[in-house]
Each structure stands twice: as C-alpha cells, then as structure tokens.
Scaffold this active site. Structure first.
Site, short mmCIF file in Angstrom:
data_model
loop_
_atom_site.label_atom_id
_atom_site.label_comp_id
_atom_site.label_asym_id
_atom_site.label_seq_id
_atom_site.Cartn_x
_atom_site.Cartn_y
_atom_site.Cartn_z
N LYS A 1 -9.48 1.54 4.52
CA LYS A 1 -9.20 2.90 4.97
C LYS A 1 -10.08 4.01 4.39
O LYS A 1 -9.75 5.18 4.53
CB LYS A 1 -7.72 3.22 4.72
CG LYS A 1 -7.35 3.17 3.25
CD LYS A 1 -5.99 3.80 3.00
CE LYS A 1 -5.71 3.93 1.54
NZ LYS A 1 -4.55 4.68 1.19
N LYS B 1 -9.80 2.08 14.26
CA LYS B 1 -8.40 2.37 14.61
C LYS B 1 -8.25 2.52 16.13
O LYS B 1 -7.31 1.99 16.73
CB LYS B 1 -7.92 3.65 13.91
CG LYS B 1 -7.68 3.48 12.41
CD LYS B 1 -6.43 2.66 12.13
CE LYS B 1 -6.24 2.33 10.67
NZ LYS B 1 -5.12 1.45 10.39
N GLY C 1 0.83 -1.21 0.00
CA GLY C 1 0.00 0.00 0.00
C GLY C 1 0.86 1.26 0.00
O GLY C 1 2.09 1.19 -0.07
N SER D 1 -4.20 6.56 13.31
CA SER D 1 -4.59 7.72 12.51
C SER D 1 -4.99 8.88 13.41
O SER D 1 -5.55 8.67 14.49
CB SER D 1 -5.78 7.33 11.63
OG SER D 1 -6.37 8.48 11.08
N TYR E 1 -14.38 4.19 10.48
CA TYR E 1 -12.95 3.91 10.25
C TYR E 1 -12.12 4.30 11.48
O TYR E 1 -11.30 3.53 11.96
CB TYR E 1 -12.49 4.68 9.00
CG TYR E 1 -11.00 4.79 8.86
CD1 TYR E 1 -10.25 3.68 8.48
CD2 TYR E 1 -10.34 5.99 9.12
CE1 TYR E 1 -8.88 3.77 8.37
CE2 TYR E 1 -8.97 6.09 9.00
CZ TYR E 1 -8.24 4.98 8.63
OH TYR E 1 -6.88 5.08 8.53
N ASN F 1 -2.12 13.81 7.61
CA ASN F 1 -2.49 13.47 6.23
C ASN F 1 -1.28 13.21 5.34
O ASN F 1 -0.55 14.15 4.99
CB ASN F 1 -3.35 14.59 5.65
CG ASN F 1 -4.72 14.63 6.29
OD1 ASN F 1 -4.83 14.62 7.51
ND2 ASN F 1 -5.76 14.65 5.50
O1 GDU Z 1 -12.75 15.72 -2.79
C1 GDU Z 1 -12.37 16.19 -1.71
C2 GDU Z 1 -11.66 15.43 -0.76
C3 GDU Z 1 -11.33 16.04 0.43
N1 GDU Z 1 -11.66 17.31 0.69
C4 GDU Z 1 -11.28 17.94 1.96
O2 GDU Z 1 -9.87 17.83 2.09
C5 GDU Z 1 -9.51 17.60 3.45
C6 GDU Z 1 -8.72 16.33 3.53
O3 GDU Z 1 -9.55 15.23 3.20
P1 GDU Z 1 -8.99 13.78 2.95
O4 GDU Z 1 -10.14 12.91 2.54
O5 GDU Z 1 -7.84 13.84 2.01
O6 GDU Z 1 -8.39 13.36 4.34
P2 GDU Z 1 -9.08 13.25 5.77
O7 GDU Z 1 -8.52 14.38 6.59
O8 GDU Z 1 -10.54 13.13 5.70
O9 GDU Z 1 -8.54 11.86 6.29
C7 GDU Z 1 -7.22 11.46 6.05
O10 GDU Z 1 -6.40 11.90 7.10
C8 GDU Z 1 -6.75 11.40 8.35
C9 GDU Z 1 -5.85 12.01 9.39
O11 GDU Z 1 -5.96 13.40 9.43
C10 GDU Z 1 -6.64 9.89 8.31
O12 GDU Z 1 -5.31 9.48 8.19
C11 GDU Z 1 -7.48 9.31 7.19
O13 GDU Z 1 -7.23 7.94 7.05
C12 GDU Z 1 -7.16 9.96 5.89
O14 GDU Z 1 -8.09 9.56 4.89
C13 GDU Z 1 -10.82 17.55 4.23
O15 GDU Z 1 -11.06 18.79 4.78
C14 GDU Z 1 -11.87 17.24 3.15
O16 GDU Z 1 -13.14 17.73 3.46
C15 GDU Z 1 -12.36 18.07 -0.23
O17 GDU Z 1 -12.67 19.23 0.01
N2 GDU Z 1 -12.69 17.48 -1.40
#
Ligand code: GDU
Length: 371
Positions: free
Chosen positions: A88, A160, A13, A128, A156, A197
């Site tokens: 995930k 964790k 991964g 996470s 999720y 992230n």
């Molecule tokens: O199409 C998208 C995707 C994301 N976002 C925003 O971008 C930010 C980051 O989103 P991600 O989906 O990239 O990441 P997350 O913070 O939701 O979660 C990620 O980071 C987490 C820790 O902070 C965990 O590790 C988790 O497994 C991992 O997916 C968020 O504010 C989300 O709302 C958008 O605006 N548009």
C-alpha cells in the site's frame, strides 16, 4: 451462536485489525490470514484483550492459493470474505510496479479462485479513494461521488482499480453461469469500499497503526515528530489551490471505517446487489496545515514542519461525497478529527515501540475491569 464466519485477509494490518475487532464484537467468527509483511502477530492478542474473543490466525501469503484452499477447507463455515491483504505504499508502487501487481492483483485472483472453488460468494474489497485520481479535472466532482470517472495517478491506485474490475467481471460471470443452470445467481455479491484517509487508534490505547520501517502517511509521520523520533514534518507543497495552499484530504476515524465493513457485509446479505461501490469518508476536507494544527492541539505544543516540493502523484483534493453510503448502508462517520487525533496521540505516546512493547498496565487493567 455466531452470526456468520468471515475470512479477513490482511487482518493484522491497520484497518484489517479494527475490522476484525468490530466483527468479533458484532458476534461474527473471524479467521485472519496475513503474511505479517507489514504487521505484527501481537495484534491478535490485542484484539482478544479488547473484546475477549480471539480470531483464528494463519500466517499465509495472499498469493498462495493452495494455502487459501486449505483455510477454506478447515473452515467450511466461512461465508464472507473481507479482503485487505495488499501492498500500500504509493511511492514504492512506482518503483516496484510488478511486485504491486503480483501481490495486489495476483493475490486477489488467487483469493477469488479459491472462493469460487469453495463456493464462498460474498466479498468486501478494500479499495481506495486513490482510484479517482484528480477529480478536480471534472466540473462539480468535489466532494467526490461514486459516479466520478476513475483515473488513478499512481501504480498503487491502478492496482486497486484493476482489482475492482477483476471482481466485477468475476461476479458478473458467476451470476451469468448460475443463470444458465436455472439458478438466480444472486448469491454472488461484492462491495467495493473506497476509503478516504484512515486516521486514529483504539480509544483503549492498545490497538493502533504500527507500520514497520518508515511510515509514509501524514498522521503516523506527525506522531513520530511529536514523540521525537523525527525532527520535523515535511509538508509536500503549499502552492495548491486550497485555502492555505496545502492539499485537502478527508480523514476518517478507523473505528468508523471498520463499522462501514460490517454494514456493507449486511447489505450484501440482505439486498444481493451484485457489485456496488461505496465511498467511506466523512464529507469534510482538511488541509495538511489543518491536520498539523489539530494534532499539535492534542499534543499541547506546536509541531515543527518545513514546506518542500509537492510529492509526485499527489492531487489537490480527495474529499468524499458519502451520501450513497449514508442512505443505502445507513452508515455515517460519527467520530471527529479531534477524536482521531486524541486517540492517535494516546496510542503513540504510550506505545512508542508499537507492538514491540507491552501495553501500559493501566490500559490493560482498565480493559480487564471493563472500563
Ligand atoms: O510527510 C508527509 C506525508 C503526507 N503529506 C501530505 O498529506 C496528505 C495526505 O498524505 P498521505 O500520504 O497520508 O495520504 P494520501 O492521501 O497520499 O493517500 C492515502 O489516502 C488515500 C485515499 O485518499 C489512499 O487510501 C492511500 O492508500 C493512502 O495512503 C497529502 O496531501 C500529502 O501530500 C505531507 O505533506 N507530508
């Protein structure tokens, strides 16, 4: 001679592959188990291309305890485990929670049972920052320290935090059991690494994130917009209490994250701390608009986006306080957001089909010539 032998579950991964590479580069032997559910076996070739060493690989499901037992039997030299194998996708986890608990929690239990059977006593767990949930519900908890009470806001994250508890109980029990027989029990140790992230790719341009199907994280989605696979980025909400209304995250280069696993492993070996949690983040928060700007800059043009509703389960701010890892592990994120964006773009632009295509010849030649 190898400095040790490490079982890396989920090692094909995204973060797993970078950690396997970092381990090999540091002189460890690496055995990868992965069921290839969301990854490619080609990763093994790329790791070898970069460092000249090939990890052993077994196509095994993490819930298959008998198969794990076989791996430990065939590799009696394995003395540490780094455990990534898990499902995930935050959104999906709410739709099929039983599958998430079966794989993430059940798989971890299979692994711990197998480790116990084979007397492998050190585990580094891929946790996470999601376990913290909305840290803004407490005063003074942004940036988030490890003592911030946990409270995940999605399935999720709950898998964790459950695995963190399972590991903690397991290590404590092993230590207590050992004491009953007159041993110290201090060989049983676990690191719970709470990642913020992950971002970026290998600077060589041959190793990166290649999610099968539709990506769901911000940067891979932005990369798809840049390469023309997606019309625009949907920004999930601009009504958060941040400088520009979009949510704040702590984006950390995957190379820095991978290094964090090595130092955690060394810490367990040298200090026998029992169970310890560390945040792996940069300490610097960026909004979604900051990220669009930073990535647009390396791509060289503005990337289209549209603001839509907030995504369910998202929180305002997940920024790490990484002081504990800085002090105890002597680890610090060194690469910048610009590095992460530039490396991601190099990977995406030159490998639009990810691992389903050969890497560019000039990249391969550069690696072979040691550039
Ligand atoms: O199409 C998208 C995707 C994301 N976002 C925003 O971008 C930010 C980051 O989103 P991600 O989906 O990239 O990441 P997350 O913070 O939701 O979660 C990620 O980071 C987490 C820790 O902070 C965990 O590790 C988790 O497994 C991992 O997916 C968020 O504010 C989300 O709302 C958008 O605006 N548009």
């Amino acid at each position: 001679m190898a400095v040790g032998s490490v079982l890396v579950t989920g090692g094909t991964g995204y973060i797993g592959s970078f950690t396997a590479l970092a381990l090999l580069e540091a002189g460890y032997e690496v055995v990868i188990v992965d069921n290839l559910y969301n990854s490619s076996k080609e990763v093994i070739n790329r790791i070898e291309l970069i460092c000249g060493k090939r990890p052993a690989f077994y196509e095994i499901d993490i819930t298959d305890e008998a198969a794990l037992n076989k791996v430990f039997t065939e590799h009696p030299d394995i003395d540490n485990v780094i455990h990534f194998a898990a499902l995930k996708a935050v959104g999906e986890s709410g739709e099929i929670p039983l599958e998430y608990y079966r794989v993430n929690v059940g798989g971890s239990i299979s692994l711990l049972r197998s480790m116990t059977k084979h007397n492998v006593t050190n585990i580094v767990f891929s946790s996470s920052a999601t376990v913290y949930g909305d840290a803004t519900r407490f005063p003074n908890m942004i940036p988030i320290p490890e003592h911030c009470p946990i409270g995940p806001t999605n399935t999720y994250g709950r898998t964790k935090s459950t695995v963190e508890s399972v590991i903690t109980d397991c290590i404590e029990a092993q230590r207590n059991n050992a004491k009953k027989t007159g041993e110290s029990g201090e060989q049983w140790n676990a690191a719970l690494l709470r990642y913020f992230n992950p971002a970026g790719a290998h600077p060589s341009g041959v190793l990166g994130e290649d999610p099968l199907g539709v990506p769901y994280n911000l940067l891979p989605l932005l990369a798809q917009v840049a390469i023309g696979k997606r019309e625009k980025l949907l920004v999930f909400g601009d009504d958060y209490a941040s400088k520009d209304g979009t949510a704040i995250r702590d984006y950390i280069h995957v190379l820095d994250l991978a290094k964090g696993h090595l130092v955690a492993l060394n810490y367990l070996r040298d200090h026998h701390p029992g169970v310890k949690a560390w945040n792996l983040g940069t300490g610097k928060g960026s909004t979604v608009f900051d990220m669009i700007k930073a990535f647009s800059k390396v791509v060289g043009r503005d990337l289209p986006y549209q603001v839509v509703e907030r995504r369910q389960g998202d929180v305002l701010d997940l920024t790490a306080n990484p002081s504990l890892a800085n002090q105890e592990l002597k680890w610090k994120a060194e690469l910048t957001l610009e590095d992460a964006c530039a490396d991601l773009w190099r990977w995406t632009e030159n490998n639009p089909e990810g691992y389903n295509q050969d890497p560019p010849k000039e990249f391969v030649d550069a690696l072979k010539n040691g550039k």
